[in-house]
Design a protein around this motif. Structure first.
Motif, PDB file in Angstrom:
ATOM      1  N   SER A  15      47.258  45.333  25.949  1.00  8.14           N
ATOM      2  CA  SER A  15      46.300  44.317  25.531  1.00  8.14           C
ATOM      3  C   SER A  15      44.963  44.829  24.900  1.00  8.14           C
ATOM      4  O   SER A  15      44.488  45.850  25.571  1.00  8.14           O
ATOM      5  CB  SER A  15      46.086  43.218  26.567  1.00  8.14           C
ATOM      6  N   GLU A  16      44.532  44.421  23.798  1.00 11.44           N
ATOM      7  CA  GLU A  16      43.212  45.062  23.322  1.00 11.44           C
ATOM      8  C   GLU A  16      41.993  44.258  23.588  1.00 11.44           C
ATOM      9  O   GLU A  16      40.832  44.588  23.004  1.00 11.44           O
ATOM     10  CB  GLU A  16      43.542  45.155  21.774  1.00 11.44           C
ATOM     11  N   THR A  17      42.243  43.414  24.677  1.00  6.95           N
ATOM     12  CA  THR A  17      41.045  42.573  25.101  1.00  6.95           C
ATOM     13  C   THR A  17      39.795  43.436  25.418  1.00  6.95           C
ATOM     14  O   THR A  17      39.998  44.420  26.289  1.00  6.95           O
ATOM     15  CB  THR A  17      41.338  41.536  26.091  1.00  6.95           C
ATOM     16  N   SER A  18      38.693  43.035  24.934  1.00 10.20           N
ATOM     17  CA  SER A  18      37.418  43.801  25.539  1.00 10.20           C
ATOM     18  C   SER A  18      36.334  42.806  26.347  1.00 10.20           C
ATOM     19  O   SER A  18      35.251  43.310  26.546  1.00 10.20           O
ATOM     20  CB  SER A  18      36.823  44.612  24.473  1.00 10.20           C
ATOM     21  N   SER A  19      36.630  41.743  26.348  1.00  7.00           N
ATOM     22  CA  SER A  19      35.981  40.841  27.153  1.00  7.00           C
ATOM     23  C   SER A  19      35.772  41.010  28.406  1.00  7.00           C
ATOM     24  O   SER A  19      36.670  41.211  29.356  1.00  7.00           O
ATOM     25  CB  SER A  19      36.442  39.423  26.828  1.00  7.00           C
ATOM     26  N   VAL A  20      34.716  41.173  29.228  1.00  5.98           N
ATOM     27  CA  VAL A  20      34.269  41.263  30.329  1.00  5.98           C
ATOM     28  C   VAL A  20      34.016  39.890  31.178  1.00  5.98           C
ATOM     29  O   VAL A  20      33.442  39.096  30.466  1.00  5.98           O
ATOM     30  CB  VAL A  20      33.168  42.247  30.742  1.00  5.98           C
ATOM     31  N   GLY A  21      34.537  39.708  32.247  1.00  7.40           N
ATOM     32  CA  GLY A  21      34.452  38.369  32.999  1.00  7.40           C
ATOM     33  C   GLY A  21      33.444  38.025  33.687  1.00  7.40           C
ATOM     34  O   GLY A  21      32.540  38.800  33.579  1.00  7.40           O
ATOM     35  N   ASP A  22      33.679  37.156  34.857  1.00  8.96           N
ATOM     36  CA  ASP A  22      32.714  36.768  35.711  1.00  8.96           C
ATOM     37  C   ASP A  22      32.708  37.807  36.922  1.00  8.96           C
ATOM     38  O   ASP A  22      33.756  37.630  37.632  1.00  8.96           O
ATOM     39  CB  ASP A  22      32.900  35.098  35.942  1.00  8.96           C
ATOM     40  N   VAL A  23      31.509  38.258  37.131  1.00 11.14           N
ATOM     41  CA  VAL A  23      31.283  39.123  38.241  1.00 11.14           C
ATOM     42  C   VAL A  23      31.807  38.407  39.577  1.00 11.14           C
ATOM     43  O   VAL A  23      32.427  39.046  40.529  1.00 11.14           O
ATOM     44  CB  VAL A  23      29.917  39.590  38.401  1.00 11.14           C
ATOM     45  N   ALA A  24      31.093  37.342  39.843  1.00  6.13           N
ATOM     46  CA  ALA A  24      31.296  36.360  41.161  1.00  6.13           C
ATOM     47  C   ALA A  24      32.894  36.198  41.368  1.00  6.13           C
ATOM     48  O   ALA A  24      33.428  36.447  42.333  1.00  6.13           O
ATOM     49  CB  ALA A  24      30.513  35.016  41.238  1.00  6.13           C
ATOM     50  N   ASN A  25      33.597  35.695  40.148  1.00 10.02           N
ATOM     51  CA  ASN A  25      35.025  35.469  40.252  1.00 10.02           C
ATOM     52  C   ASN A  25      35.569  36.674  40.700  1.00 10.02           C
ATOM     53  O   ASN A  25      36.552  36.807  41.487  1.00 10.02           O
ATOM     54  CB  ASN A  25      35.584  34.858  39.050  1.00 10.02           C
ATOM     55  N   GLY A  26      35.320  37.911  40.063  1.00 14.95           N
ATOM     56  CA  GLY A  26      35.757  39.217  40.205  1.00 14.95           C
ATOM     57  C   GLY A  26      35.823  39.785  41.874  1.00 14.95           C
ATOM     58  O   GLY A  26      36.374  39.972  42.324  1.00 14.95           O
ATOM     59  N   GLU A  27      34.493  39.560  42.271  1.00 11.49           N
ATOM     60  CA  GLU A  27      34.329  39.725  43.721  1.00 11.49           C
ATOM     61  C   GLU A  27      35.131  39.104  44.452  1.00 11.49           C
ATOM     62  O   GLU A  27      35.646  39.460  45.488  1.00 11.49           O
ATOM     63  CB  GLU A  27      32.753  39.763  44.168  1.00 11.49           C
ATOM     64  N   SER A  28      35.368  37.842  44.159  1.00 10.44           N
ATOM     65  CA  SER A  28      35.953  36.854  45.102  1.00 10.44           C
ATOM     66  C   SER A  28      37.501  37.508  45.113  1.00 10.44           C
ATOM     67  O   SER A  28      38.200  37.485  46.063  1.00 10.44           O
ATOM     68  CB  SER A  28      36.053  35.424  44.822  1.00 10.44           C
ATOM     69  N   LEU A  29      38.013  37.605  43.747  1.00  8.12           N
ATOM     70  CA  LEU A  29      39.487  38.155  43.764  1.00  8.12           C
ATOM     71  C   LEU A  29      39.481  39.559  44.383  1.00  8.12           C
ATOM     72  O   LEU A  29      40.614  39.691  45.082  1.00  8.12           O
ATOM     73  CB  LEU A  29      39.888  38.224  42.226  1.00  8.12           C
ATOM     74  N   PHE A  30      38.520  40.256  44.330  1.00 13.13           N
ATOM     75  CA  PHE A  30      38.889  41.665  44.817  1.00 13.13           C
ATOM     76  C   PHE A  30      38.854  41.557  46.260  1.00 13.13           C
ATOM     77  O   PHE A  30      39.764  42.492  46.985  1.00 13.13           O
ATOM     78  CB  PHE A  30      37.429  42.486  44.625  1.00 13.13           C
ATOM     79  N   LYS A  31      38.290  40.696  47.120  1.00 12.29           N
ATOM     80  CA  LYS A  31      38.407  40.495  48.585  1.00 12.29           C
ATOM     81  C   LYS A  31      39.524  39.657  49.094  1.00 12.29           C
ATOM     82  O   LYS A  31      39.259  39.692  50.297  1.00 12.29           O
ATOM     83  CB  LYS A  31      36.847  39.842  48.971  1.00 12.29           C
ATOM     84  N   GLN A  32      40.158  38.949  48.159  1.00 16.82           N
ATOM     85  CA  GLN A  32      41.330  38.203  48.592  1.00 16.82           C
ATOM     86  C   GLN A  32      42.554  39.317  49.114  1.00 16.82           C
ATOM     87  O   GLN A  32      42.665  40.135  48.644  1.00 16.82           O
ATOM     88  CB  GLN A  32      41.995  37.186  47.368  1.00 16.82           C
ATOM     89  N   SER A  33      43.198  38.804  50.099  1.00 21.82           N
ATOM     90  CA  SER A  33      44.284  39.614  50.701  1.00 21.82           C
ATOM     91  C   SER A  33      45.389  39.502  49.831  1.00 21.82           C
ATOM     92  O   SER A  33      46.225  40.521  49.479  1.00 21.82           O
ATOM     93  CB  SER A  33      44.633  39.322  52.239  1.00 21.82           C
ATOM     94  N   LEU A  34      45.606  38.466  49.215  1.00 22.97           N
ATOM     95  CA  LEU A  34      46.925  38.209  48.281  1.00 22.97           C
ATOM     96  C   LEU A  34      46.231  37.621  46.904  1.00 22.97           C
ATOM     97  O   LEU A  34      45.487  36.804  46.825  1.00 22.97           O
ATOM     98  CB  LEU A  34      47.615  37.388  48.767  1.00 22.97           C
ATOM     99  N   ILE A  35      46.709  38.247  45.574  1.00 25.27           N
ATOM    100  CA  ILE A  35      46.267  37.699  44.456  1.00 25.27           C
ATOM    101  C   ILE A  35      47.533  37.641  43.347  1.00 25.27           C
ATOM    102  O   ILE A  35      48.489  38.091  43.850  1.00 25.27           O
ATOM    103  CB  ILE A  35      45.040  38.547  43.844  1.00 25.27           C
ATOM    104  N   GLY A  36      47.183  36.926  42.402  1.00 29.27           N
ATOM    105  CA  GLY A  36      48.136  36.993  41.202  1.00 29.27           C
ATOM    106  C   GLY A  36      49.551  35.868  41.727  1.00 29.27           C
ATOM    107  O   GLY A  36      49.724  35.417  42.860  1.00 29.27           O
ATOM    108  N   ALA A  37      50.101  35.589  40.585  1.00 30.51           N
ATOM    109  CA  ALA A  37      51.359  34.809  40.642  1.00 30.51           C
ATOM    110  C   ALA A  37      52.467  35.128  41.718  1.00 30.51           C
ATOM    111  O   ALA A  37      52.965  34.201  42.174  1.00 30.51           O
ATOM    112  CB  ALA A  37      51.998  34.720  39.058  1.00 30.51           C
ATOM    113  N   ALA A  38      52.600  36.231  42.121  1.00 29.41           N
ATOM    114  CA  ALA A  38      53.671  36.711  43.249  1.00 29.41           C
ATOM    115  C   ALA A  38      52.870  36.913  44.480  1.00 29.41           C
ATOM    116  O   ALA A  38      53.422  37.414  45.420  1.00 29.41           O
ATOM    117  CB  ALA A  38      54.339  37.726  42.607  1.00 29.41           C
ATOM    118  N   ASN A  39      51.684  36.631  44.843  1.00 28.28           N
ATOM    119  CA  ASN A  39      50.806  36.981  45.941  1.00 28.28           C
ATOM    120  C   ASN A  39      51.177  38.144  46.170  1.00 28.28           C
ATOM    121  O   ASN A  39      51.447  38.626  47.304  1.00 28.28           O
ATOM    122  CB  ASN A  39      51.518  36.134  47.216  1.00 28.28           C
TER     123      ASN A  39
END
Length: 124
Positions: A15-39
């Motif tokens: 993927s050639e995307t260069s958009s940077v997303g939302d910091v708060a959402n990223g922090e929340s994702l980082f701290k989750q024990s399971l992420i993504g479609a397959a947990n």
């Protein structure tokens, strides 16, 4: 920040995307024990945010600063994105190939990748 090019389709390593997303959402994702479609294992399952603390992988306390100079010719954003989508592309000293979960490219959306990268860029 899906309006900045994220979308909810799975990310692709080419993927050639260069958009940077939302910091708060990223922090929340980082701290989750399971992420993504397959947990899948979340970042914090293997990476600490405390300097020098190794869980399974290296501490991410200063990954935003390290990413700025990790690979000549790559931006910090490019380096972090590739490190998530292609975990064996850049292996930290003292760690082995295949240690990081390999399927985030298929299991995380572009928005989630953008958000994680945005958060990790703040870690200096």
């Amino acid at each position: 920040l899906a309006a900045c090019g994220g979308g909810d389709e799975p990310a692709e390593s080419g993927s050639e995307t260069s958009s940077v997303g939302d910091v708060a959402n990223g922090e929340s994702l980082f701290k989750q024990s399971l992420i993504g479609a397959a947990n899948s294992p979340g970042c914090s399952s293997c990476h600490s945010l405390e300097p020098g603390v190794v869980i399974v992988g290296p501490s991410q306390s200063d990954v935003g600063a390290r990413a700025e100079t990790a690979v000549e010719g790559m931006t910090a954003e490019e380096y972090l994105r590739q490190s998530i989508l292609e975990p064996d592309a850049h292996i930290a000293e003292g760690f082995g190939e295949g240690l990081m979960y390999q399927n985030y490219a298929e299991e995380l959306t572009n928005s989630q990748i953008n958000d994680l990268v945005a958060f990790m860029l703040t870690l200096k």
